[in-house]
Design an enzyme around this catalytic site. Sequence first.
Site, PDB file in Angstrom:
ATOM      1  N   ARG A 134      73.286   1.718  18.710  1.00  0.00           N
ATOM      2  CA  ARG A 134      73.486   2.691  17.641  1.00  0.00           C
ATOM      3  C   ARG A 134      72.461   2.420  16.548  1.00  0.00           C
ATOM      4  O   ARG A 134      72.223   1.265  16.169  1.00  0.00           O
ATOM      5  CB  ARG A 134      74.906   2.611  17.074  1.00  0.00           C
ATOM      6  CG  ARG A 134      75.968   3.252  17.961  1.00  0.00           C
ATOM      7  CD  ARG A 134      75.806   4.763  17.995  1.00  0.00           C
ATOM      8  NE  ARG A 134      76.816   5.444  18.793  1.00  0.00           N
ATOM      9  CZ  ARG A 134      76.660   5.822  20.049  1.00  0.00           C
ATOM     10  NH1 ARG A 134      75.519   5.550  20.677  1.00  0.00           N
ATOM     11  NH2 ARG A 134      77.626   6.463  20.690  1.00  0.00           N
ATOM     12  N   GLU A 190      70.091   9.865  12.530  1.00  0.00           N
ATOM     13  CA  GLU A 190      69.718  10.862  13.540  1.00  0.00           C
ATOM     14  C   GLU A 190      70.134  12.268  13.121  1.00  0.00           C
ATOM     15  O   GLU A 190      71.224  12.455  12.583  1.00  0.00           O
ATOM     16  CB  GLU A 190      70.393  10.531  14.874  1.00  0.00           C
ATOM     17  CG  GLU A 190      69.785   9.340  15.573  1.00  0.00           C
ATOM     18  CD  GLU A 190      70.382   9.103  16.945  1.00  0.00           C
ATOM     19  OE1 GLU A 190      70.854  10.073  17.569  1.00  0.00           O
ATOM     20  OE2 GLU A 190      70.376   7.964  17.389  1.00  0.00           O
ATOM     21  N   HIS A 199      67.040   9.599  21.871  1.00  0.00           N
ATOM     22  CA  HIS A 199      68.413   9.269  22.259  1.00  0.00           C
ATOM     23  C   HIS A 199      68.732   9.769  23.673  1.00  0.00           C
ATOM     24  O   HIS A 199      69.618  10.611  23.869  1.00  0.00           O
ATOM     25  CB  HIS A 199      69.415   9.845  21.260  1.00  0.00           C
ATOM     26  CG  HIS A 199      70.714   9.080  21.250  1.00  0.00           C
ATOM     27  ND1 HIS A 199      71.469   8.913  20.118  1.00  0.00           N
ATOM     28  CD2 HIS A 199      71.396   8.444  22.234  1.00  0.00           C
ATOM     29  CE1 HIS A 199      72.555   8.210  20.400  1.00  0.00           C
ATOM     30  NE2 HIS A 199      72.530   7.921  21.696  1.00  0.00           N
TER      31      HIS A 199
END
Length: 323
Positions: A236, A265, A283
């Site tokens: 993360r 993000e 991602h």
Amino acid sequence: MFKVFVTRAIPEEGLNLLRKYCEVEVSPYDRMLTKEELLEKVQGKNAVITQLTDKVDKEFFEAAKEVKIVANYAVGFDNIDLEEATRRGVYITNTPDVLTNATAELAWALLFATARRVVESDKFMRAGKFQSWAPMLFLGKGVTGKTLGIIGAGRIGQAFAKMAKGFDMKILYTARSPKKEFEEETGAQYVDLDTLLKESDFVSIHVPLTPETRHLIGEKELKLMKKSAILINTGRGPVVDEKALVKALKNKDIYAAGLDVYEREPLFEEELAQLDNVVMLPHIGSATEEARRDMSILVAQNIIDVIEGRVPRTLVNKDVLNK
């Protein structure tokens, strides 16, 4: 009829399975829904398949008064207010296991891309700059026999470590507690974070985002790493202080970084894009056809479990069973 809303299109295998049991509505937009769109669409639904970009909070549950299960299409669930869900008696599920190898493989792709300067070399070739073989051209870092540090030895961290066995690497790891079976299988050694950072040639992050892991890697931790070390993050984004990482990369405090996740993000620190010693991906940790298909089937199975009166198979908030 049981009504399901899917916040973004997922592979059809899971959706076709669901359609045998319930009415399924899929968002027509190939983008993250706005807060207003999400709150409107979940009204009157009995189940919602969410993405890690969807904020499932008190407002969500106020709008989705009839929801019985939120099936998160991800292994992480830091986008969901578990306490609020449990208070309201709503099941929360995720998609562990089925994306383990895909994410571990991508971490290795980033490790090799950064160590061997793959992206830099590709740009060099495309720009027509290659004239001939040269003994000092794009020297990188070897992998075999080096020390690999794994922060978080859960499913993905352990899979990543097992893949290192073929490279005869020394494996260090951190976790909440030692994992004897994992150690026996890989020869991994349980150490504290500072020791791992000081001794590792490659550091790969595999912890979930929690209050304890936010900015787990900051300026202090980056300075503990070898100047020749490489940091990989497929966990993360907020686990790493991105501003501190930019500073460390610019100052050559570490050799390189490979990133699939970012602190804010889809935004990221702009200076990252200007640095040659970082490889950035959008991602895509679980983005294999097989993993995404299996994720879609698993979210469907969790919802079908609820429809048929069973406890969903990958229930996250187990306290809800006491409601």
